[in-house]
Write an enzyme that holds these catalytic residues in place. Structure first.
Site, PDB file in Angstrom:
ATOM      1  N   GLU A 230       0.892  -1.163   0.000  1.00 16.68           N
ATOM      2  CA  GLU A 230       0.000   0.000   0.000  1.00 16.68           C
ATOM      3  C   GLU A 230       0.923   1.204   0.000  1.00 16.68           C
ATOM      4  O   GLU A 230       1.602   1.484   0.987  1.00 16.68           O
ATOM      5  CB  GLU A 230      -0.926  -0.029   1.216  1.00 16.68           C
ATOM      6  CG  GLU A 230      -2.119   0.900   1.066  1.00 16.68           C
ATOM      7  CD  GLU A 230      -1.831   2.310   1.518  1.00 16.68           C
ATOM      8  OE1 GLU A 230      -1.603   3.171   0.638  1.00 16.68           O
ATOM      9  OE2 GLU A 230      -1.812   2.549   2.725  1.00 16.68           O
ATOM     10  N   GLU A 358       3.802  13.478  -4.792  1.00 16.17           N
ATOM     11  CA  GLU A 358       3.180  13.382  -3.475  1.00 16.17           C
ATOM     12  C   GLU A 358       3.976  14.232  -2.496  1.00 16.17           C
ATOM     13  O   GLU A 358       5.164  14.003  -2.266  1.00 16.17           O
ATOM     14  CB  GLU A 358       3.137  11.928  -3.004  1.00 16.17           C
ATOM     15  CG  GLU A 358       2.416  11.761  -1.677  1.00 16.17           C
ATOM     16  CD  GLU A 358       2.275  10.310  -1.263  1.00 16.17           C
ATOM     17  OE1 GLU A 358       1.248   9.961  -0.650  1.00 16.17           O
ATOM     18  OE2 GLU A 358       3.196   9.512  -1.537  1.00 16.17           O
TER      19      GLU A 358
END
Length: 455
Positions: A230, A358
Site C-alpha cells: 500500500e 506526493e
C-alpha cells in the site's frame, strides 16, 4: 553492540523515550521465534483463535485512552483522530475474530471423485508499518494475518514505535501465545531488509512510499515471496458545478489537511468545474482559515504538527516552485514543534511539481476543468491511483466518473476512503493487493486444491 534512538514529540520537540535498535542477529532471532510459534498457532481451533482475537479487541478498548495518548505524544495526532485510531484497532480485531470460522474453501464438481479447496496459512508474515498512521495500519496487517493462522513479525517506523510496542504487550495479556505477534524496533534498512531476505518470512505486507515499496518488491522476487503493497497517492477531489458547492468547500480542508496532510489518501489535487470555481474558492478560503491547527491534546484541534523536522523541511521545499502561486493559507502555532499552516496553491499547469508529486504535508493544489471528459483525463493523469472524491448531484455522472477514474477507493459526495469491513488498496503505483474487508484474508492464505478419487 546495540544502539539506541530517541523518539521525539513532534508538537513540543521533547524526548518521549529512548529505545534499542535491533540488528540483523536480533531480527533473525525474533523471526525464528515466530516460526516456532507458527507450528502450534496454526493448529489452534478456529473458535479458540476467534475468542483470543475478541479478547485482544476488548483489551484494546479498555486501554483506549492510554493508546490514544501514546499516539498524541508520539505522532502529534489530534485527540479526536487518536481516539478513532484506537477504536479502529479494536474494531478491526473484532471484525477478523469472525474470520477463523469462515475461512471457507469450495467443493468443485469433477469427474471420478471429489475436489475440495482449503485456505491454508502462509507462515511467518513480516509487516512493515509507516509513521503516518502507525496504530491502525499495524492492525490492518496483523489482525487478518493472525486470524488466518499466521504468525507475525512487525516493524513499526522508527519515528512512531510506541503504540505498536504496547499493542504487542496487550496481545500477550489477552492470551495470545508468546511468539505469535512480535514487534521489533529498528531501521528499515536493517530490520525491514532482513524481513525481505530471510527465507523464513514467507510474506511481506508493506505500507509506505512507492520508492521503498518498489525496492521491497524487487527484493521479494528473489524468493518469489508474497507481497502486499500500500504505497503513495496523489488523489483528486473532483467538484462538478451541479454539486452542493458550499458543502464541497466546507469538506475539502479535512480531505487533505487531516493528519497534517500526511496521508496517502489525501485529496491533494482539487479539480473544480470552471463555472463553479469562484464560488468554491470563496467557501474553501473561509474553511481553510477556520481550520484549527493547535495543540493536538485539545478536543478542538483539527490538525497537529508534521512528524519531524526533516518532513517539515521536505514539505516546505515544495513551496519554492515557480510554477505555483500561493492562493491563501491558514494559521499554525509558532515556537517549538514542527508546525506548518494549511497552504493552498494555484499551479500554472499540470506539469507543476506540486501537481505531480506526493508532498505528504498540508499543501493542496487547485485547477479547473471544462467538462466531464477533461475532469476524468486530469484525474487519471497520475502514476498513482489510491483514493479520491467526486462531487455531483447527477447520479448518472457519479456512476460514469467513478467507473472511469483509475483508483482503488472513491467516495461520492464525501471523503471517506477507509472502512474496516470494505477492501482498501490502490491501482497503478499506489500498490498491490487489498487490506481490510473480506478480501484481505486472500493476502494471508494460500489456496490448496485436493482431489479425492472415488473410483
Amino acid at each position: 553492540m546495540s544502539t539506541t534512538f530517541d523518539v521525539i514529540n513532534p508538537a513540543t520537540e521533547a524526548l518521549v523515550a529512548s529505545l534499542q535498535e535491533a540488528d540483523v542477529a536480533q531480527t533473525d532471532a525474533v523471526i525464528a521465534k515466530a516460526a516456532k510459534a507458527f507450528e502450534s498457532w496454526k493448529k489452534v481451533s478456529p473458535g479458540d483463535r476467534a475468542n483470543l482475537l475478541r479478547r485482544f479487541s476488548a483489551l484494546v478498548t479498555s486501554h483506549r485512552e492510554e493508546l490514544a495518548q501514546l499516539e498524541i505524544t508520539n505522532s502529534g495526532h489530534t485527540r479526536g483522530n487518536a481516539l478513532w485510531e484506537a477504536d479502529n484497532v479494536s474494531n478491526v480485531l473484532n471484525y477478523y475474530a469472525g474470520a477463523p470460522e469462515r475461512l471457507f474453501g469450495k467443493q468443485i464438481p469433477v469427474a471420478g471423485g471429489v475436489d475440495i479447496t482449503f485456505k491454508e496459512p502462509i507462515g511467518v508474515v513480516g509487516i512493515i508499518v509507516p509513521w503516518n498512521f502507525p496504530m491502525p495500519i499495524a492492525s490492518w496487517g496483523f489482525a487478518a494475518a493472525l486470524a488466518a493462522g499466521n504468525t507475525v513479525v512487525l516493524k513499526p517506523a522508527e519515528l512512531t514505535p510506541m503504540t505498536a510496542v504496547r499493542l504487542a504487550e496487550l496481545a500477550l495479556d489477552a492470551g495470545i501465545p508468546e511468539g505469535v505477534l512480535n514487534v521489533i524496533v529498528g531501521k528499515g534498512s536493517v530490520v525491514g531488509a532482513r524481513f525481505v531476505s530471510n527465507p523464513t518470512v514467507r510474506k511481506i505486507s508493506f505500507t509506505g512510499s512507492t520508492a521503498v515499496g518498489k525496492s521491497i518488491m524487487a527484493g521479494c522476487a528473489d524468493q518469489v515471496k508474497r507481497v502486499t503493497l500500500e504505497l503513495g497517492g496523489k488523489s483528486a477531489n473532483v467538484i462538478f458545478a451541479d454539486s452542493d458547492i458550499d458543502r464541497a468547500a466546507a469538506a475539502a480542508p479535512g480531505a487533505v489537511f487531516d493528519n497534517s496532510g500526511q496521508d496517502c489518501c489525501a485529496r491533494s489535487r482539487i479539480l473544480v468545474q470552471k463555472s463553479a470555481f469562484d464560488r468554491f474558492m470563496e467557501g474553501f478560503e473561509k474553511s481553510v482559515k477556520a481550520y484549527r491547527v493547535e495543540d493536538p491534546n485539545l478536543d478542538t484541534s483539527q490538525m497537529g504538527p508534521l512528524i519531524s523536522k526533516k518532513q517539515l523541511e521536505t514539505v516546505q521545499s515544495f513551496l519554492n516552485d515557480k510554477d505555483d502561486a500561493v492562493a491563501f493559507t491558514g494559521t499554525a502555532p509558532s515556537g517549538p514543534g514542527y508546525w506548518m499552516p494549511p497552504t493552498v496553491l494555484m499551479p500554472q499547469s499540470v506539469n507543476a511539481r506540486t501537481w505531480q508529486e506526493e508532498i505528504f504535508g498540508p499543501v493542496v493544489s487547485v485547477l479547473t476543468f471544462e467538462d466531464e471528459a477533461e475532469a476524468i483525463s486530469l484525474a487519471n493523469a497520475s502514476d498513482y491511483g489510491l483514493s479520491g472524491s467526486i462531487w455531483t448531484n447527477d447520479l448518472g455522472r457519479a456512476m460514469r466518473v467513478s467507473r472511469a477514474i483509475e483508483s482503488g477507493n472513491l467516495s461520492v459526495n464525501s471523503h471517506s476512503s477507509v472502512r474496516f469491513w470494505t477492501p482498501f488498496g490502490g491501482f497503478k503505483q499506489s500498490g498491490l493487493g487489498r487490506a481490510l474487508g473480506p478480501d484481505a484474508l486472500d493476502a494471508y492464505t494460500e489456496t490448496k486444491n485436493v482431489f479425492f478419487a472415488t473410483e
